[in-house]
Design a protein around this motif. Structure first.
Motif, short mmCIF file in Angstrom:
data_model
loop_
_atom_site.label_atom_id
_atom_site.label_comp_id
_atom_site.label_asym_id
_atom_site.label_seq_id
_atom_site.Cartn_x
_atom_site.Cartn_y
_atom_site.Cartn_z
N UNK A 295 0.68 -1.31 0.10
CA UNK A 295 0.21 0.06 -0.22
C UNK A 295 0.80 1.39 0.00
N UNK A 296 2.04 1.11 0.43
CA UNK A 296 2.88 2.46 0.27
C UNK A 296 3.56 2.70 -0.91
N UNK A 297 3.41 1.93 -1.82
CA UNK A 297 4.14 1.86 -3.01
C UNK A 297 3.56 2.90 -4.14
N UNK A 298 3.95 3.81 -4.36
CA UNK A 298 3.29 4.84 -5.32
C UNK A 298 2.78 4.21 -6.72
N UNK A 299 3.66 3.14 -7.11
CA UNK A 299 3.33 2.67 -8.48
C UNK A 299 2.20 1.90 -8.29
N UNK A 300 1.95 1.37 -7.12
CA UNK A 300 0.65 0.49 -6.87
C UNK A 300 -0.66 1.43 -6.70
N UNK A 301 -0.19 2.39 -6.03
CA UNK A 301 -1.18 3.58 -5.57
C UNK A 301 -1.95 3.94 -6.98
N UNK A 302 -1.24 4.16 -8.11
CA UNK A 302 -1.70 4.67 -9.26
C UNK A 302 -2.68 3.63 -9.84
N UNK A 303 -2.32 2.38 -9.53
CA UNK A 303 -3.10 1.32 -10.15
C UNK A 303 -4.33 1.11 -9.57
N UNK A 304 -4.72 1.72 -8.41
CA UNK A 304 -5.63 1.37 -7.78
C UNK A 304 -6.89 1.90 -8.23
N UNK A 305 -7.03 3.01 -8.72
CA UNK A 305 -8.27 3.37 -9.37
C UNK A 305 -8.79 2.57 -10.32
N UNK A 309 -12.38 0.45 -10.44
CA UNK A 309 -13.27 0.54 -11.32
C UNK A 309 -13.62 -0.78 -12.26
N UNK A 310 -12.46 -1.70 -12.59
CA UNK A 310 -12.82 -2.88 -13.02
C UNK A 310 -13.68 -3.90 -12.25
N UNK A 422 -12.28 6.63 -18.34
CA UNK A 422 -12.98 7.71 -17.57
C UNK A 422 -11.55 8.00 -16.29
N UNK A 423 -10.48 7.50 -16.45
CA UNK A 423 -9.67 7.67 -15.43
C UNK A 423 -8.39 8.40 -16.03
N UNK A 424 -7.90 9.53 -15.51
CA UNK A 424 -6.71 10.11 -16.06
C UNK A 424 -5.30 9.47 -15.45
N UNK A 425 -4.53 8.98 -16.58
CA UNK A 425 -3.35 8.24 -16.35
C UNK A 425 -2.12 9.21 -16.00
N UNK A 426 -1.54 8.94 -14.70
CA UNK A 426 -0.31 9.61 -14.54
C UNK A 426 0.94 8.88 -14.98
N UNK A 427 1.55 9.60 -15.72
CA UNK A 427 2.75 9.16 -16.29
C UNK A 427 3.86 9.52 -15.55
#
Length: 571
Positions: A295-305, A309-310, A422-427
């Motif tokens: 849960x503290x991994x930023x790469x993981x957090x970006x996939x959570x939305x 949604x899925x 519907x989700x803005x991807x963060x690069x």
């Protein structure tokens, strides 16, 4: 295979670094003392075994975590000091009360060890530095922090390769020392000036270790910039990725099918009302998405939305998502922390705690995050590493759900739109590496000795180097984190758009966030208010959000409370 070679080369190079200064006098001095022709082999061999043993005991295991580090310093330094005294005063050993009895009984290890040509004496000398062995080798840190937790066998193989490289060079040095002393003709005379010099050297080294001075000398040498062989290793590691670090936005897909692997030795369950689950519960019934994350991994957090949604869109169509929470830091093993984080990120599907890396190892995984799609027949048909490719992954989910409907004789889903749109991807826009504060992985520390634990004083430079961590004031460095109170500071020059930090505080800590010499304002991240971040829980904090990816100098100033800092990550 490539990382095995890198581990061996790293061992060879380590001898050139000041981190192993205590080893050289012991190896050379013991070999040159004329005790036995086999002494170099015995001393180096026992030293190698001691390094391996104490790597597991002190750095991997928690069995001796309550023993203060000073205890091992006293033990190692004391043994070397005693050995030095016996070289300086040959008659001393026999005059020590109780030694005669010790030598005459079954336990003759110490009694015969120092004065006679004793196998066990050489073993004791070689093994004496295992408890305090430390290295600035980044390869050694990778083995400790990433490979060993995931695979004990693979980590042991890499560790053996590293120690083998180190031992070969030490043995060559020892044999050269023995040959040099032999030519001087001083080996057979116990009262020679040469042996007295060796004795004095051992006493000095032992006292330096006991009082911790040798670590300060090593740190000073490292700070001076000399013998910085770690840059060679860093280049090797970057060019030959051993697949043992967190995925920083690196994407990859695999379509080679294989049978699913069951969850192994779970440590707990979230979003299941406490009931245990297994993948076999769903095989033949649902399409399964297995998501390795923490849960503290930023790469993981970006996939959570996307995951949320899925699950919301397809759970009634036959999709089940199972999160495998494999912790990077100790606080992520706490089920209450995991439960709170899942609630914060809107994760309602089942999450399995994999605190022992058992399921991680069963899958042979090396990345956070990583996703596996398992069809209704229990076959892994899709494998994605890191962030990105959300549309592709979702279309694969739809394909597998259509196949499931066909197998079960059900109507296929009619809505083929993608939730991901519907989700803005963060690069990721970063040229700065993930940077750790704890002694296990703080190879980017610029004003101190990497791998050294304990309370230390730091002075920051006027001109910081790029992608280098500089601490200021008093910090207590532990294996996973650095702990600092009011007056402590952090300096880091980075190249990225976003900056995050993994941190925690028991009672709350206020930290001022400065960028390029000014308190942050518009560039402050979501967790920064009026130029400060308040650290409370154990989590990832968003410090900086720049308009674009560019170079800046970040400074953190602890104003109140005590904070534990684990890692910087960048985006």
């Amino acid at each position: 295979m490539t990382f095995l070679i890198i581990s061996f080369i790293a061992g060879l190079l380590t001898v050139l670094a000041p981190c192993v200064l205590p080893l050289l006098p012991v190896v050379v001095g013991s070999a040159a003392s004329g005790r036995s022709r086999n002494t170099p082999y015995i001393v180096v061999g026992s030293l190698a075994l001691s390094i391996i043993a104490f790597t597991y005991i002190l750095k991997v295991s928690t069995a001796f975590i309550m023993i203060p580090p000073q205890t091992w310093m006293y033990l190692s330094g004391g043994i070397l000091t005693i050995f030095g005294l016996t070289l300086l005063f040959p008659a001393l050993w026999g005059n020590i009360p109780g030694i005669a009895k010790l030598s005459s009984n079954s336990n003759k290890v110490l009694g015969a060890g120092y004065q006679k040509k004793s196998f066990w004496g050489d073993v004791i000398i070689g093994a004496s530095l295992g408890p305090i062995f430390s290295t600035c080798s980044p390869t050694y840190f990778v083995i400790l922090a990433s490979v060993l937790p995931a695979s004990f066998l693979l980590g042991t193989i890499y560790l053996l390769a590293y120690v083998l490289g180190l031992s070969i060079v030490l043995l060559l040095i020892a044999m050269l020392g023995e040959r040099f002393a032999s030519k001087l003709g001083v080996l057979s005379d116990p009262h020679s000036s040469f042996k007295k010099v060796l004795g004095a050297l051992f006493i000095i080294l032992g006292l330096l270790i006991v009082f911790g001075i040798e670590k300060k000398i090593e740190t000073a040498i490292l700070d001076s910039g000399f013998f910085d062989i770690t840059k060679i290793e860093q280049r090797l590691l970057q060019q030959n990725d051993p697949n043992v670090s967190e995925s920083q936005g690196t994407n990859g897909n695999s379509y080679q099918t294989q049978p699913y692997v069951e969850i192994v030795n779970p440590s707990g369950f979230v979003n299941t009302d406490g009931a245990p689950i297994a993948l076999s519960d769903y095989v033949g019934k649902k399409v399964i998405l297995v998501d390795f994350m923490t849960y503290s991994c930023i790469n993981c957090q970006r996939t959570f939305p996307y995951m949320a949604a899925w699950y919301e869109k397809y759970k009634d169509e036959g999709l089940i998502i199972v999160g495998i929470h494999t912790p990077e830091f100790a606080f992520e093993k706490n089920i209450d922390n995991v439960r709170a984080a899942m609630e914060k990120f809107g994760i309602t599907y089942p999450v399995v705690l994999d605190n022992d890396y058992a399921t991680w190892g069963a899958y042979g995984n090396q990345y956070w995050p990583r996703k596996y799609l398992i069809d209704i027949n229990g076959t892994i048909v899709y494998d994605h590493i890191g962030e990105g490719d959300y549309a592709e992954t979702e279309m694969k989910i739809q394909e597998l759900l259509k196949e499931r409907a066909s197998v079960l004789g059900m109507d296929s889903m009619s809505d083929r739109s993608l939730a991901a749109t519907n989700i803005t991807e963060v690069k990721t826009q970063s040229n700065s590496p993930e940077t750790y504060f704890g002694s296990l992985r703080n190879e980017y520390l610029g004003n101190g000795k990497a791998g050294l634990s304990g309370e230390q004083q730091f002075t920051q430079p006027q001109t910081p180097g790029l992608n280098t961590l500089y601490l200021g004031g008093t910090w207590n460095i532990q294996r996973e984190y650095a702990s600092g109170g009011a007056g402590s500071s952090v300096l880091y020059k980075y190249a990225a758009k976003d900056v995050y930090i993994v941190a925690e505080s028991d009672s709350g800590a206020e930290i001022e966030v400065w960028q390029d010499g000014k308190r942050v304002d518009a560039a402050g991240g979501d967790d920064v208010v009026s130029g400060s971040v308040t650290v409370k829980g154990s989590q990832l904090y968003k410090l900086i959000h720049n308009a674009r990816a560019e170079g800046h100098t970040l400074e953190l100033r602890v104003k109140s409370g005590t904070v534990r800092l684990y890692a910087f990550t960048f985006g």
